[in-house]
Design an enzyme around this catalytic site. Structure first.
Site, short mmCIF file in Angstrom:
data_model
loop_
_atom_site.label_atom_id
_atom_site.label_comp_id
_atom_site.label_asym_id
_atom_site.label_seq_id
_atom_site.Cartn_x
_atom_site.Cartn_y
_atom_site.Cartn_z
N HIS C 120 0.90 -1.19 0.04
CA HIS C 120 -0.05 -0.10 0.07
C HIS C 120 0.80 1.20 0.11
CE1 HIS C 120 -2.61 2.91 1.95
NE2 HIS C 120 -3.89 2.10 1.40
N LYS C 223 -10.41 -0.01 10.44
CA LYS C 223 -10.46 -1.24 9.44
C LYS C 223 -11.09 -2.67 10.43
CE LYS C 223 -7.10 0.16 6.12
NZ LYS C 223 -7.84 0.44 4.94
#
Ligand SMILES: Cc1ncc(COP(=O)(O)O)c(C=O)c1O
Ligand SMILES: Cc1ncc(COP(=O)(O)O)c(C=O)c1O
Lengths: 404, 138, 404, 138
Positions: C120, C223
């Site tokens: 990421h 998350k």
């Protein structure tokens, strides 16, 4: 004519008062009205999703609400553009952002940084670290016996052409309202970049960053009815454009390639990773709430309460008040009681559900200057009633009875 | 919810002997040429307590404390010095949090526990060199 | 035997599902159960105050709840001590903290940093900036045609004694589950400091940082059912002790004096200024929620849904699936449809209230490697039902009809 | 809440002419030795559009676009090139967001507006050098 606050109606928006507390620690963190929590819960329950890059409606909704706060804040402080409004966790992160992104680029060996003895640690330690790293010097403007800045000394320091001048609009420990506009003008005239720590400014009075003329202005949402986790750095566009990012990662980039990366434009360049979305939306509701009250009315109410409290406390025997007269201070009163340590006072007040701060208020250099380790501090906001001040006086008298 | 006491004498927290140790601290002051001298501060409030020890043949012959602080930290320090005077260092090492809190004899809230234990920290770090930043009690 | 999730009961805890959405974007941010918002609202309405330095009961209560999350998180990832649990805004801030406080001290000219093509942006850009500043080199481990890391190449790179190895436990773009324990062991054996980006790990499977053996482990509360604004950096105590603070200001200090400042001990050394108190408390409730479900059950459920979705999508004509087979991936499926841009697919799915991600998923180097600009991505969590996957397939077919 | 259309032909968003421009883009490709050539990408999705211009006596004599993207960005680019071909540069400068969105003729949500305006950005930045990062429309 300035509106006056209808405090009784306001208090109905703050469910916490049902617990019976007298909350006199708003300079530390404010209470939050149900409009703020409702805005957050609405996000969680209706359009909970990540912002930007939205490919579906609830994420669009979240993005619109999230970005709407930027415009509300821009309007609140009269910034020229939403590009100048950077979301941070609070004042501390905002100042650190400037210390890292602006400071590490511009502060050089031998440079002078001017701070004041009234500063909160968050407006001292980042500069100490920067100065140590770069070999720069820090000078602190002293205070006079009323707890007001020695402007003569400030002027003298400006003659040495500081690179950076950073000071608080209002002292969180003494409530001193500094002549910020005058000081910014003088510092700018001396060629300095100027950061104003607005943590105790923006929540309590109307702020116009363009009139103020500073380069950076930092404040915290949680001190102005907003939730924890969201604050603001205002920076003049020109400076922000020239700065490197502070944190990096998702969302602050334009394109990431193995060969190198290009950054997103303002304000997103400074907002890496998933932000505090619910909190920013909550902050928007807080700004709405304050705007509806009117910042002039907020200031007028605090002034009235402060005058009342100053009077009431002045009447208590053995009580020492620190800082300037009520006309020149914000809604903060620091004091000590002969023979009773502030912590003991706070413990006794707490039994009466009076929430009072005792300590150094993250302003140890100031405490050292005042020759005390700690003070007791009462601070006020839009929901504060005279009755709460009376309860404080009652607690003080109770403490004096115990410690007599 | 108020637990306000009717008179000071029967206050459940600021008991008479606590106030007495606060107002008339035992072994308060400094020693000349102490064998051990150490200070600690409570970062939460800036209060400081220091202790001077005179040690002979492994026994704490004399002790003084100085510094400023709230009733709890001062009374706790005063009580601790009374206990330490004349004690072998080996025995002093065995004094723990429970002892100090027990001696104070009042219910200490988490917020005030550091006040109550500040003098013990001075003893631990100063007299037998434990890590000053060991605050695993939190 | 592993418990199975009672998804219907779970869904009742998520008010947002009353809106009718099929939420297939949990790798981006999860939904939050009412237990999490309730914990935050309870703080706001019952003991809203700042933590630490508490002088009154509600602040004690806030502090206890705020610190309790640390122990819950410590337990969740089996860290040795709460001193190793640092609160951050999320994974991005956690990685930046390491890049600034550890990286700027230890990465030198000519040093090698090993990343992977699966990363990421948040686990790339901070290292790019650091490498550029220090004159260090970055090498990226390539993937094979199944989207799995080329471990042979990884081993080769380790022969060059990298200073730092940083990689994600699970790819957010492809769902690839990396052999993290094996990789950490090899990297440690090669003398590297190892950071594992657990943003897609901790929410979805049991994590034991001590068994994993890494030096740093970063993840985001939002998350894993928690609110926005709170995340975690785990760091081995020894390393954290030796690091300088990242941000500085209130609360992370022991004493501030004009002559210099001493820092507070771990973990607070790394937590400057007022933290995201409500959010950390909310994160604690999220960890409670997940722990009650059991992380093995969470993983088993996601695996079942992923297998189902993989099957269902494989049957769609003109659909390309990226990444490894379902047995080797987490609850993430990236795909593309011939002749239909992912954004158009997402727009059409959105009309059916199917929330689908379309884009580069903050993994542009990976997209470049795959030769695509963007993919569509469906991702799953504890509340995902097969019915939602069916709705996705329906939307794809609708898109194909429109674009036929 | 679904606005799913019965058949593709009457879809309110993906109208027939949009799909037609997407599948059969006009002026697609490259020019050899263009007078102006410029590319922009949409950072939100990584899509790229580039345009090549041949300009003579202040008039856009020929134009081609290339790149990849969604139906909206491709159709918008295709429509824009049709409009630009043969236009004096002076007139091209006057084309604004409203024109481009009007020509598309569909309701664009905030999330897709960048797709719709990407080709306009290429024109603005490439053909008359406006700041590439001026996104005040957001
Ligand atoms: C693998 C991975 N790393 C890092 C991040 C960044 O997390 P955050 O945006 O919460 O900082 C994400 C989130 O998208 C991720 O999936
Ligand atoms: C004047 C001043 N500056 C900075 C801060 C730090 O703000 P925060 O803790 O929200 O980062 C405070 C808050 O106490 C303050 O009063």
């Amino acid at each position: 004519m300035i509106k006056t606050l209808d405090v009784e109606t306001i208090r109905k928006d703050f469910p916490i008062f049902k617990t019976g507390i007298a909350y006199l620690d708003s300079a530390n963190t404010s209470q939050r009205p149900r409009q703020v929590t409702a805005a957050m819960v609405e996000y969680f329950e209706k359009f909970n999703s990540n912002v930007h890059r939205a490919a579906y409606r609830i994420a669009e909704e979240a993005t619109v609400r999230y970005e709407a706060t930027r415009e509300k804040v821009r309007d609140l402080i009269n910034a020229a553009s939403t590009k100048e409004i950077i979301y941070t966790r609070g004042t501390t992160e905002a100042i650190n952002l400037v210390a890292y992104s602006w400071g590490r680029k511009h502060i050089k060996h031998g440079d002078l940084i001017v701070l004041t003895l009234l500063e909160h640690h968050s407006n001292i330690v980042p500069w100490q670290i920067l100065a140590a790293e770069k070999g720069a010097t820090i000078e602190y403007v002293d205070i006079d016996e009323r707890g007001e800045l020695r402007l003569d000394q400030f002027q003298k320091l400006l003659e040495h052409s500081p690179k950076l001048v950073a000071f608080g609009q209002v002292s969180n420990a003494l409530g001193t309202i500094n002549p910020a506009q005058e000081m910014v003008a003088a510092a700018k005239a001396a060629g300095a970049t100027v950061l104003v720590d607005g943590a105790q400014g923006a929540p309590h009075q109307g702020v116009d960053v363009r009139a103020l003329g500073c380069d950076f202005y930092a404040f915290s949402g949680h001190k102005m009815l907003g939730p924890t986790g969201a604050g603001i750095l205002y920076g003049r566009r020109e400076l922000l454009e020239a700065m490197d990012p502070f944190m990096s990662g998702g969302d602050m980039i334009k394109a990431v390639r193995i060969e190198g990366t290009t950054y997103h434009e303002l304000p997103w360049k400074f907002e890496a990773g998933t932000q505090a979305i619910a909190e920013v939306i909550g902050l928007g509701a807080a700004v709405d709430y304050l705007s509806a009250l009117g910042m002039d009315a907020v200031r007028a109410h605090e002034r009235e309460i402060t005058e009342y409290a100053y009077e009431a406390l002045s009447d208590v025997e053995g009580l020492t008040l620190y800082g300037p007269p009520p006309s020149r201070r914000a809604g903060v009163i620091s004091f000590s009681i002969e023979g009773i340590h502030p912590h003991d006072l706070a413990t006794i007040a707490d039994r009466d559900q009076v929430c009072l701060r005792a300590g150094h208020h993250c302003a140890m250099p100031l405490m050292t200057r005042l020759g005390v380790a700690a003070t007791a501090r009462a601070s006020f906001y839009v929901y504060t009633q005279k009755d709460e001040v009376d309860r404080l006086v009652g607690s003080i008298k109770e403490a004096q009875r115990i410690f007599k | 919810m108020s637990t306000r006491a009717g008179t000071a004498a029967d206050d459940q927290f600021y008991r008479e002997y606590i106030l007495d140790h606060y107002k008339n601290p035992r072994n308060f002051g400094r020693l000349e040429n102490p064998d051990i001298s150490h200070e600690e501060d409570n970062p939460l409030c800036g209060d400081v307590i220091g202790m001077d020890f005179r040690v002979k043949d492994g026994v704490i012959e004399d002790i003084r404390f100085h510094g400023r602080g709230c009733a709890i930290s001062q009374a706790s320090a005063s009580l601790l010095t009374e206990r330490l005077k004349g004690l072998p260092l080996e025995d002093a090492k065995k004094i723990g949090k429970a002892d100090v809190l027990g001696e104070l004899g009042i219910d200490i809230s988490p917020a005030r526990i550091k006040c109550a234990l500040l003098s013990l920290k001075v003893l631990k770090v100063g007299a037998y060199g434990l890590a000053g930043n060991d605050e695993d009690e939190e």
